[in-house]
Design an enzyme around this catalytic site. Structure first.
Site, PDB file in Angstrom:
ATOM      1  N   ALA A   1       0.817  -1.219   0.000  1.00  0.00           N
ATOM      2  CA  ALA A   1       0.000   0.000   0.000  1.00  0.00           C
ATOM      3  C   ALA A   1       0.853   1.273   0.000  1.00  0.00           C
ATOM      4  O   ALA A   1       0.393   2.329  -0.451  1.00  0.00           O
ATOM      5  CB  ALA A   1      -0.936  -0.008   1.202  1.00  0.00           C
ATOM      6  N   GLY A   2       2.089   1.191   0.501  1.00  0.00           N
ATOM      7  CA  GLY A   2       2.983   2.352   0.450  1.00  0.00           C
ATOM      8  C   GLY A   2       3.298   2.732  -0.986  1.00  0.00           C
ATOM      9  O   GLY A   2       3.169   3.902  -1.389  1.00  0.00           O
ATOM     10  N   HIS A   3       3.691   1.732  -1.777  1.00  0.00           N
ATOM     11  CA  HIS A   3       3.970   1.999  -3.196  1.00  0.00           C
ATOM     12  C   HIS A   3       2.719   2.549  -3.895  1.00  0.00           C
ATOM     13  O   HIS A   3       2.794   3.494  -4.690  1.00  0.00           O
ATOM     14  CB  HIS A   3       4.361   0.705  -3.920  1.00  0.00           C
TER      15      HIS A   3
ATOM     16  N   ARG B   1      10.484  -5.935   2.355  1.00  0.00           N
ATOM     17  CA  ARG B   1      11.276  -6.904   3.122  1.00  0.00           C
ATOM     18  C   ARG B   1      10.494  -7.486   4.310  1.00  0.00           C
ATOM     19  O   ARG B   1      10.910  -8.493   4.877  1.00  0.00           O
ATOM     20  CB  ARG B   1      12.572  -6.258   3.621  1.00  0.00           C
TER      21      ARG B   1
HETATM   22  P1  AMP Z   1      11.292   0.259  -3.074  1.00  0.00           P
HETATM   23  O1  AMP Z   1      10.434  -0.631  -3.904  1.00  0.00           O
HETATM   24  O2  AMP Z   1      11.532  -0.239  -1.687  1.00  0.00           O
HETATM   25  O3  AMP Z   1      12.550   0.688  -3.785  1.00  0.00           O
HETATM   26  O4  AMP Z   1      10.459   1.589  -2.864  1.00  0.00           O
HETATM   27  C1  AMP Z   1       9.968   2.336  -3.957  1.00  0.00           C
HETATM   28  C2  AMP Z   1       9.414   3.638  -3.448  1.00  0.00           C
HETATM   29  O5  AMP Z   1       8.363   3.376  -2.515  1.00  0.00           O
HETATM   30  C3  AMP Z   1      10.455   4.489  -2.707  1.00  0.00           C
HETATM   31  O6  AMP Z   1      10.260   5.854  -3.044  1.00  0.00           O
HETATM   32  C4  AMP Z   1      10.123   4.223  -1.263  1.00  0.00           C
HETATM   33  O7  AMP Z   1      10.510   5.262  -0.390  1.00  0.00           O
HETATM   34  C5  AMP Z   1       8.614   4.099  -1.324  1.00  0.00           C
HETATM   35  N1  AMP Z   1       8.100   3.360  -0.176  1.00  0.00           N
HETATM   36  C6  AMP Z   1       8.553   2.179   0.320  1.00  0.00           C
HETATM   37  N2  AMP Z   1       7.861   1.840   1.436  1.00  0.00           N
HETATM   38  C7  AMP Z   1       6.962   2.835   1.658  1.00  0.00           C
HETATM   39  C8  AMP Z   1       5.960   3.078   2.641  1.00  0.00           C
HETATM   40  N3  AMP Z   1       5.768   2.233   3.654  1.00  0.00           N
HETATM   41  N4  AMP Z   1       5.212   4.202   2.539  1.00  0.00           N
HETATM   42  C9  AMP Z   1       5.424   5.084   1.543  1.00  0.00           C
HETATM   43  N5  AMP Z   1       6.346   4.913   0.561  1.00  0.00           N
HETATM   44  C10 AMP Z   1       7.105   3.810   0.622  1.00  0.00           C
END
Ligand code: AMP
Length: 281
Positions: A35-37, A189
């Site tokens: 949900a963050g993404h 992760r």
């Molecule tokens: P990643 O797939 O971990 O490289 O993350 C891709 C993008 O999603 C990056 O800009 C992260 O900072 C953002 N992101 C990862 N986890 C979260 C979260 N819990 N809430 C908001 N954005 C997130």
């Protein structure tokens, strides 16, 4: 939603949108979307007529081969989520395409000033890998805006500084951290945590909240609060790497409760490395 695996096809689609005067938003990810993404994609969606998301597990930014190998991959589910949230294009390059000459002799981008400490100190080479892939993706997608999460706070600062230093024609938008019900910051992760570790994991956010409370009470020095937080993490079953109060603007260590700041931490739970941060106000 279109899934595009090769660079000429991506460039062709982007050129067409540009010629039509469409505003393009971009969200780079490494997949296993949560949900963050999705909140980042929604933010891009609300500001742009076209949204590009990339999924690429970038070997250049992994300082441990085991972490790279264990990184979760869930492409079909990711595609469904992106479709549902209204992304227009998923860019899905492979390593050979991004690094045709291999990873050793590639030109790299370095962003001094915000990358030497904390994550940069613990993960040698990580931020050069991040800056290099973000630069490459910006050159390929040519977005008007790009959205990054506060979850990776130092990465956000790095990207903003790179864009300012190198005059890149893209606006960087930040999005707040999405959390599980118990406060654990969502992360790809997290799925590698055992059931027991998953229960312990919310301790990281709890410790940050307590440390912020102590900052506001003003009874202890910053160094004491950081040391106590490290100890509290050990007692909660973590192996902490750092807990650090930093000024928001220049990322220097904070000397008192005044001004805008950030409290950041990294800690291992077994084989899984977790990071989190909160504003100090
Ligand atoms: P990643 O797939 O971990 O490289 O993350 C891709 C993008 O999603 C990056 O800009 C992260 O900072 C953002 N992101 C990862 N986890 C979260 C979260 N819990 N809430 C908001 N954005 C997130």
């Amino acid at each position: 939603m279109k899934t595009v695996q090769d660079i000429p096809e991506l460039r062709q689609q982007v050129s067409q949108w540009r010629a039509e005067g469409k505003r393009i938003g971009f969200v780079p990810t490494m997949g296993h979307l949560h949900a963050g993404h999705i909140s980042l994609v929604e933010l891009a969606r609300s500001r742009c007529e076209r949204v590009v998301v990339s999924i690429f597990i970038n070997p250049l930014q992994f300082n441990q081969a085991s972490d790279f190998d264990a990184y979760p991959k869930t492409l079909p589910a990711d595609q469904q989520k992106l479709e549902a949230v209204g992304a227009d294009l998923l860019f899905l390059p492979d390593t050979e395409m991004m690094y045709p000459e291999g990873q050793q002799n590639i030109s790299r981008v370095s962003v001094p000033g915000v990358t030497e400490v904390l994550e940069g100190g613990c993960r040698p080479g990580h931020f050069d890998g991040v800056a290099t892939i973000v630069m490459k993706l910006f050159n390929l997608v040519q977005p008007d805006i790009a959205v990054f999460g506060e979850k990776d706070y130092q990465q956000l600062l790095l990207v903003k500084k790179m864009v300012a230093d190198l005059n890149l024609p893209v606006e960087i938008i930040s999005a707040p951290t999405e959390r599980e019900g118990d406060g654990l910051a969502m992360s790809s992760r997290n799925s590698r945590l055992s059931q027991q570790q998953r229960q312990q994991a919310s301790g990281l956010h709890q410790v940050l909240l307590e440390a912020r409370q102590q900052l506001h009470e003003g009874k202890m020095s910053i160094a004491q609060i950081e040391a106590e937080a490290m100890q509290a993490l050990r007692e909660a079953g973590f192996e902490p790497e750092y807990v650090s109060f930093r000024q928001s603007g220049d990322f220097q260590p904070m000397s008192g409760a005044g001004g805008e700041g950030r409290l950041l931490a990294a800690a291992w739970l077994g084989e899984v490395r977790l990071i989190d941060n909160i504003a100090t106000q």
